[in-house]
Design a protein around this motif. Sequence first.
Motif, mmCIF file in Angstrom:
data_model
loop_
_atom_site.group_PDB
_atom_site.id
_atom_site.type_symbol
_atom_site.label_atom_id
_atom_site.label_comp_id
_atom_site.label_asym_id
_atom_site.label_seq_id
_atom_site.Cartn_x
_atom_site.Cartn_y
_atom_site.Cartn_z
ATOM 1 N N ASP A 199 0.830 -1.170 -0.098
ATOM 2 C CA ASP A 199 0.054 -0.067 -0.214
ATOM 3 C C ASP A 199 0.938 1.465 -0.098
ATOM 4 O OD1 ASP A 199 -2.429 -1.373 -0.225
ATOM 5 O OD2 ASP A 199 -2.808 -1.237 1.701
ATOM 6 N N PHE A 200 1.967 1.376 0.706
ATOM 7 C CA PHE A 200 2.725 2.422 0.730
ATOM 8 C C PHE A 200 3.301 2.538 -0.659
ATOM 9 C CE2 PHE A 200 2.820 1.555 5.331
ATOM 10 C CZ PHE A 200 2.358 2.807 5.707
ATOM 11 N N ASP A 201 3.793 1.584 -1.497
ATOM 12 C CA ASP A 201 4.216 1.559 -2.868
ATOM 13 C C ASP A 201 3.095 2.285 -3.715
ATOM 14 O OD1 ASP A 201 6.712 0.536 -2.293
ATOM 15 O OD2 ASP A 201 5.734 -1.407 -2.221
ATOM 16 N N ILE A 202 1.962 2.057 -3.536
ATOM 17 C CA ILE A 202 0.796 2.508 -4.251
ATOM 18 C C ILE A 202 0.675 4.050 -3.928
ATOM 19 C CG2 ILE A 202 -1.752 2.692 -4.572
ATOM 20 C CD1 ILE A 202 -1.539 -0.702 -3.751
ATOM 21 N N LEU A 203 0.886 4.305 -2.809
ATOM 22 C CA LEU A 203 0.877 5.827 -2.577
ATOM 23 C C LEU A 203 1.951 6.740 -2.954
ATOM 24 C CD1 LEU A 203 -0.223 5.719 1.446
ATOM 25 C CD2 LEU A 203 -1.567 6.819 -0.611
ATOM 26 N N ARG A 204 3.165 5.784 -3.194
ATOM 27 C CA ARG A 204 4.322 6.430 -3.952
ATOM 28 C C ARG A 204 4.208 6.576 -5.259
ATOM 29 N NH1 ARG A 204 8.294 3.635 -6.351
ATOM 30 N NH2 ARG A 204 7.661 1.624 -5.444
ATOM 31 N N LEU A 205 3.610 5.729 -5.862
ATOM 32 C CA LEU A 205 3.344 5.592 -7.084
ATOM 33 C C LEU A 205 2.467 6.562 -7.750
ATOM 34 C CD1 LEU A 205 3.935 1.715 -8.017
ATOM 35 C CD2 LEU A 205 5.467 3.606 -8.639
ATOM 36 N N ALA A 206 1.055 6.623 -6.824
ATOM 37 C CA ALA A 206 0.312 7.806 -7.185
ATOM 38 C C ALA A 206 0.751 8.981 -7.034
ATOM 39 C CB ALA A 206 -0.873 7.316 -6.408
ATOM 40 N N GLY A 207 1.774 9.088 -6.156
ATOM 41 C CA GLY A 207 2.452 10.414 -5.837
ATOM 42 C C GLY A 207 3.303 10.948 -6.999
ATOM 43 N N LEU A 208 3.798 9.811 -7.677
ATOM 44 C CA LEU A 208 4.437 10.061 -8.866
ATOM 45 C C LEU A 208 3.777 10.348 -9.963
ATOM 46 C CD1 LEU A 208 7.464 7.755 -8.083
ATOM 47 C CD2 LEU A 208 7.540 10.038 -8.050
ATOM 48 N N GLY A 209 2.450 10.350 -9.917
ATOM 49 C CA GLY A 209 1.416 10.695 -11.041
ATOM 50 C C GLY A 209 1.070 9.526 -12.086
ATOM 51 N N TYR A 210 1.393 8.213 -11.488
ATOM 52 C CA TYR A 210 0.974 7.067 -12.339
ATOM 53 C C TYR A 210 -0.389 6.993 -11.766
ATOM 54 C CZ TYR A 210 5.581 5.894 -13.191
ATOM 55 O OH TYR A 210 7.029 5.874 -13.558
ATOM 56 N N CYS A 211 -1.349 6.107 -12.935
ATOM 57 C CA CYS A 211 -2.738 6.001 -12.787
ATOM 58 C C CYS A 211 -3.119 4.312 -12.164
ATOM 59 C CB CYS A 211 -3.493 6.138 -13.685
ATOM 60 S SG CYS A 211 -3.302 4.845 -15.283
ATOM 61 N N CYS A 212 -3.977 4.131 -12.064
ATOM 62 C CA CYS A 212 -4.558 3.062 -11.398
ATOM 63 C C CYS A 212 -4.128 1.825 -11.959
ATOM 64 C CB CYS A 212 -5.917 2.763 -11.494
ATOM 65 S SG CYS A 212 -7.013 3.304 -12.848
ATOM 66 N N ALA A 213 -4.094 1.487 -13.454
ATOM 67 C CA ALA A 213 -3.745 0.508 -14.202
ATOM 68 C C ALA A 213 -2.032 0.547 -14.550
ATOM 69 C CB ALA A 213 -4.235 0.723 -15.714
ATOM 70 N N ILE A 228 -11.187 5.887 -2.691
ATOM 71 C CA ILE A 228 -11.756 4.521 -3.360
ATOM 72 C C ILE A 228 -10.860 4.039 -4.143
ATOM 73 C CG2 ILE A 228 -13.393 3.845 -4.883
ATOM 74 C CD1 ILE A 228 -15.144 5.895 -4.170
ATOM 75 N N CYS A 229 -10.007 4.686 -5.280
ATOM 76 C CA CYS A 229 -9.207 4.237 -6.083
ATOM 77 C C CYS A 229 -8.006 3.186 -5.469
ATOM 78 C CB CYS A 229 -8.647 5.260 -7.090
ATOM 79 S SG CYS A 229 -10.232 5.675 -8.005
ATOM 80 N N GLY A 230 -7.301 3.742 -4.291
ATOM 81 C CA GLY A 230 -6.133 3.369 -3.786
ATOM 82 C C GLY A 230 -6.661 2.018 -3.287
ATOM 83 N N GLY A 231 -7.567 1.851 -2.572
ATOM 84 C CA GLY A 231 -8.267 0.375 -2.286
ATOM 85 C C GLY A 231 -8.250 -0.455 -3.208
ATOM 86 N N LEU A 232 -9.042 0.021 -4.233
ATOM 87 C CA LEU A 232 -9.235 -1.010 -5.449
ATOM 88 C C LEU A 232 -8.072 -1.277 -6.014
ATOM 89 C CD1 LEU A 232 -12.118 0.961 -7.307
ATOM 90 C CD2 LEU A 232 -12.330 -1.220 -6.202
ATOM 91 N N VAL A 233 -6.927 -0.527 -6.170
ATOM 92 C CA VAL A 233 -5.725 -0.951 -6.879
ATOM 93 C C VAL A 233 -5.024 -1.892 -5.868
ATOM 94 C CG1 VAL A 233 -3.599 -0.025 -7.197
ATOM 95 C CG2 VAL A 233 -5.526 1.286 -8.169
ATOM 96 N N SER A 234 -4.865 -1.800 -4.702
ATOM 97 C CA SER A 234 -4.437 -2.498 -3.807
ATOM 98 C C SER A 234 -5.168 -3.942 -3.978
ATOM 99 C CB SER A 234 -4.417 -1.981 -2.430
ATOM 100 O OG SER A 234 -4.032 -2.933 -1.289
ATOM 101 N N ALA A 235 -6.729 -3.980 -3.723
ATOM 102 C CA ALA A 235 -7.147 -5.333 -3.841
ATOM 103 C C ALA A 235 -7.054 -6.017 -5.238
ATOM 104 C CB ALA A 235 -8.643 -4.909 -3.514
ATOM 105 N N CYS A 236 -7.052 -5.181 -6.324
ATOM 106 C CA CYS A 236 -6.816 -5.852 -7.795
ATOM 107 C C CYS A 236 -5.386 -6.468 -7.562
ATOM 108 C CB CYS A 236 -7.233 -4.802 -8.593
ATOM 109 S SG CYS A 236 -8.931 -4.553 -8.845
ATOM 110 N N TYR A 237 -4.414 -5.538 -7.091
ATOM 111 C CA TYR A 237 -3.225 -6.201 -7.288
ATOM 112 C C TYR A 237 -2.942 -7.455 -6.522
ATOM 113 C CZ TYR A 237 1.903 -6.551 -6.848
ATOM 114 O OH TYR A 237 3.202 -7.049 -7.097
ATOM 115 N N GLY A 238 -3.423 -7.466 -5.198
ATOM 116 C CA GLY A 238 -3.357 -8.504 -4.257
ATOM 117 C C GLY A 238 -4.047 -9.875 -4.810
ATOM 118 N N GLN A 239 -5.247 -9.584 -5.466
ATOM 119 C CA GLN A 239 -6.021 -10.664 -5.965
ATOM 120 C C GLN A 239 -5.454 -11.297 -7.066
ATOM 121 O OE1 GLN A 239 -8.728 -12.138 -4.595
ATOM 122 N NE2 GLN A 239 -8.934 -13.750 -6.204
#
Length: 144
Positions: free
Chosen positions: A5-19, A119-130
């Motif tokens: 999840d911290f990596d997701i936050l880091r990447l979102a902070g760098l401007g990357y989108c969900c996909a 919303i999106c951060g949780g979806l990204v995390s869940a999709c990646y984990g699944q």
Amino acid sequence: MNEYDFDILRLAGLGYCCAQIVVQLALEVQGKENPGLVRAMSALCHGFPCTTGTCGALTGAACLLGYYAGKGTPEEEEHERFALMLAELEEWFERQYGSLYGGIACSDIVADGKPDTTICGGLVSACYGQTMTILVENGFDPED
């Protein structure tokens, strides 16, 4: 919170989108860089073909399954369970989020198809984990 999840936050902070984030996480696990692949994933940001299209976290996760299990060279064949893995991912997402948000389109999940970090951060995390779970259950090592 998941370990990524911290990596997701880091990447979102760098401007990357969900996909893009879903794929970039896997590349980092492998210790690889593939800017072309990450760039290509931007076509799925905020739903495809537009915000009325399927959620980018889900389409990104589907592409991630393809990254591991799809055909990549003329000599290769896609993994025999690839279609089943995709179906499992879609059915899981539909069960988890389709009824919750009234559909699986980006615009069903977030207002006007605009990213919502709550919303999106949780979806990204869940999709990646699944996706990682599906891969491991089907004999893939995400680090390979």
